[in-house]
Scaffold this active site. Structure first.
Site, PDB file in Angstrom:
ATOM      1  N   HIS A   1       0.858  -1.183   0.000  1.00 32.47           N
ATOM      2  CA  HIS A   1       0.000   0.000   0.000  1.00 32.47           C
ATOM      3  C   HIS A   1       0.894   1.234   0.000  1.00 32.47           C
ATOM      4  O   HIS A   1       1.599   1.497   0.976  1.00 32.47           O
ATOM      5  CB  HIS A   1      -0.913   0.013   1.227  1.00 32.47           C
ATOM      6  CG  HIS A   1      -1.882  -1.127   1.263  1.00 32.47           C
ATOM      7  ND1 HIS A   1      -3.114  -1.082   0.643  1.00 32.47           N
ATOM      8  CD2 HIS A   1      -1.781  -2.357   1.828  1.00 32.47           C
ATOM      9  CE1 HIS A   1      -3.748  -2.246   0.845  1.00 32.47           C
ATOM     10  NE2 HIS A   1      -2.948  -3.023   1.555  1.00 32.47           N
TER      11      HIS A   1
ATOM     12  N   ASP B   1      -8.589  -5.072  -2.215  1.00 28.32           N
ATOM     13  CA  ASP B   1      -8.003  -5.316  -0.902  1.00 28.32           C
ATOM     14  C   ASP B   1      -8.311  -4.195   0.080  1.00 28.32           C
ATOM     15  O   ASP B   1      -8.226  -3.020  -0.254  1.00 28.32           O
ATOM     16  CB  ASP B   1      -6.488  -5.487  -1.000  1.00 28.32           C
ATOM     17  CG  ASP B   1      -5.878  -5.828   0.350  1.00 28.32           C
ATOM     18  OD1 ASP B   1      -6.206  -6.897   0.882  1.00 28.32           O
ATOM     19  OD2 ASP B   1      -5.118  -5.016   0.871  1.00 28.32           O
TER      20      ASP B   1
ATOM     21  N   HIS C   1      -9.370 -10.309  -0.988  1.00 26.85           N
ATOM     22  CA  HIS C   1      -9.313 -10.055   0.448  1.00 26.85           C
ATOM     23  C   HIS C   1     -10.441 -10.869   1.067  1.00 26.85           C
ATOM     24  O   HIS C   1     -11.606 -10.475   1.001  1.00 26.85           O
ATOM     25  CB  HIS C   1      -9.488  -8.557   0.707  1.00 26.85           C
ATOM     26  CG  HIS C   1      -9.575  -8.162   2.135  1.00 26.85           C
ATOM     27  ND1 HIS C   1      -8.576  -7.460   2.776  1.00 26.85           N
ATOM     28  CD2 HIS C   1     -10.541  -8.366   3.073  1.00 26.85           C
ATOM     29  CE1 HIS C   1      -8.935  -7.238   4.026  1.00 26.85           C
ATOM     30  NE2 HIS C   1     -10.120  -7.771   4.233  1.00 26.85           N
TER      31      HIS C   1
ATOM     32  N   ASP D   1       1.976  -6.754   2.718  1.00 29.42           N
ATOM     33  CA  ASP D   1       0.792  -5.996   3.124  1.00 29.42           C
ATOM     34  C   ASP D   1       1.224  -4.735   3.882  1.00 29.42           C
ATOM     35  O   ASP D   1       0.634  -4.362   4.905  1.00 29.42           O
ATOM     36  CB  ASP D   1      -0.161  -6.837   3.970  1.00 29.42           C
ATOM     37  CG  ASP D   1      -1.558  -6.202   4.091  1.00 29.42           C
ATOM     38  OD1 ASP D   1      -1.810  -5.188   3.422  1.00 29.42           O
ATOM     39  OD2 ASP D   1      -2.380  -6.713   4.875  1.00 29.42           O
TER      40      ASP D   1
ATOM     41  N   HIS E   1       0.283   4.150   8.236  1.00 35.30           N
ATOM     42  CA  HIS E   1      -0.761   5.052   8.737  1.00 35.30           C
ATOM     43  C   HIS E   1      -0.113   6.236   9.442  1.00 35.30           C
ATOM     44  O   HIS E   1       0.952   6.093  10.060  1.00 35.30           O
ATOM     45  CB  HIS E   1      -1.675   4.327   9.735  1.00 35.30           C
ATOM     46  CG  HIS E   1      -2.565   3.304   9.112  1.00 35.30           C
ATOM     47  ND1 HIS E   1      -3.650   3.634   8.331  1.00 35.30           N
ATOM     48  CD2 HIS E   1      -2.537   1.945   9.156  1.00 35.30           C
ATOM     49  CE1 HIS E   1      -4.248   2.520   7.919  1.00 35.30           C
ATOM     50  NE2 HIS E   1      -3.587   1.496   8.400  1.00 35.30           N
TER      51      HIS E   1
END
Length: 441
Positions: free
Chosen positions: A63, A155, A182, A308, A312
């Protein structure tokens, strides 16, 4: 910077030391005559002697957040972290803002990756418009775009409608695409906070049952068999899911499965301190699940390790558990976790590491210039790792923009000392190397 590099006495796949000469982005000589035939101006990397040489790592599940969530990560900072972790290619998930559900957005991400220059960035297209699970996205247009998308995923959300999932599997057959699912039944996980079991009961947190993952995987492998299409299962986390994948492969169903580093090492016991650093989707499971995932990766039931990597901003993790966001960073620690859980115990040798972290992810994503063997004539996408070094994970010393690593304070083995992208060093002496493009960090 020189286009010619000599890696003296490195150990391809952990085998005996040998010299490797890189000229104009390709491996040109492997052997004792490499030094003698190196042209004038060749850069010698004597500090890499005796270290393990691997194909550049490929992450099937990253991501990068950009566009739209640059406070957590940008393509530049995320791919810089990837290079520091030994990666030369990443597949960027579609849950950006706007969503990567059309040719314009995936081409934007492709361009940002090329401008950053740290690794090859391959955008993943959304399966459904805006990840809403209602209408299929413009998959064909994304496949035909400059990004040549072959992996499609919602996902972060499950394609829970079986009719829509069937149509998606049928649709991607036309261009040899794959649906990366997912696997999370949304009804069985409403309000869920962590793995459903003894620890969740003791902590008073709503549980996330294993069957919520397993039921979707069971449905989807049957759909893939029915339509004769490729299915990839993202971040498999339970012993029951392992059993289903093993059964599906025994039937010849075209399914691949992925495990994350955190599901190979960490368990739900870590939730006892209520730190959202350990809050992830799917959740950390039990030690029995961890053991099953390790065994499945070792025997080939699970095909690849995907990080993965889910960065954040601080405010989304420095809070109470219920308010915390799901996700963990992982690009800079993945190889270390694999060394600890798989290499040191003898579950995988270094060729096995290359298989699960480089060769197979490239094959699933249908990219042909990455995940290549270490051989004369091949592109010099390479990683050099010192497996004997041990380092304590400091989130503030990492190259990703975010600090939400679950390994903070842990001592992990292994250090990537060099990474080469088509012969150009992106990491030397364990540090990212400036690529002379505008700094955006």
């Amino acid at each position: 910077m020189s286009t010619t590099h000599l890696l003296p006495a490195v150990r391809p796949y952990g085998d005996d030391p040998t010299d490797v000469l890189i000229v104009d982005g390709k491996i040109t000589i492997i052997g004792s005559d490499a030094a003698a035939q190196a042209p004038t101006g060749t850069v010698r990397h004597d500090n890499l002697k005796g270290l393990v040489l691997l194909p550049g790592l490929v992450d099937i599940h990253t991501h990068l957040r950009q566009p739209g969530r640059e406070s957590a990560e940008t393509v530049y900072t995320g791919t810089r972290a990837a290079a520091a972790g030994g990666y030369t290619a990443v597949f960027a998930m579609a849950n950006t803002t706007p969503v990567q559900d059309n040719a314009g957005v995936v081409e934007q991400v492709l361009r940002l990756g090329r401008e950053a220059g740290w690794v090859d960035v391959h955008p993943i297209g959304a399966v459904t418009e805006n990840l809403e699970g209602k209408r299929l996205s413009e998959m064909s247009a994304m496949a035909d775009s400059a990004a040549q998308v072959r992996v499609f995923s919602d996902d972060g959300k499950c394609v829970s409608d079986p009719v829509l999932m069937r149509r998606a599997l049928e649709y991607v057959k036309a261009f040899d695409g794959v649906i990366a699912q997912h696997s999370q039944d949304p009804r069985l996980t409403e309000g869920s906070q962590m793995h459903e079991g003894r620890v969740s009961a003791e902590l008073g947190l709503r549980g996330w049952p294993s069957v919520a993952e397993e039921s979707i995987i069971a449905r989807d492998v049957l759909l893939a068999e029915h339509v004769g299409s490729r299915l990839h299962v993202c971040h498999l986390s339970t012993a029951g899911s392992v059993d289903i994948i093993r059964w599906a492969k025994s039937r010849g169903i075209d399914v691949t499965a992925e495990a994350t580093p955190h599901h190979l090492l960490l368990t739900d016991e870590l939730a006892r301190n209520y730190s959202p650093l350990y809050k992830v989707n799917p959740p950390l499971r039990t030690q029995a699940d961890v053991n099953a995932v390790r065994e499945a990766l070792a025997d080939g039931t699970i095909d690849v390790v995907g990080t993965d990597h889910a960065p954040h901003p601080l405010e989304d993790k420095d809070c109470e558990w219920q308010a915390g966001a799901f996700g963990m960073t992982g690009l800079e620690t993945a190889l270390s976790v694999i060394i600890q859980t798989m290499v040191e115990p003898g579950r995988l040798d270094w060729r096995g590491v290359a298989r699960v972290l480089s060769e197979t992810p490239a094959r699933i994503g249908r990219i042909t210039d990455q995940g290549r063997p270490i051989a004369v004539g091949e592109p010099a996408n390479l990683t050099v790792v010192n497996p004997s070094v041990r380092r304590t994970v400091d989130p503030h010393a990492q190259w990703t923009r975010s600090t939400n690593t679950p390994y903070v304070g842990m001592e992990l083995p292994g250090q990537v000392m060099a990474t080469f992208l088509r012969g150009r060093p992106t990491v030397l002496d364990g540090q990212p190397v400036s690529n002379n493009l505008q700094e955006q960090a």
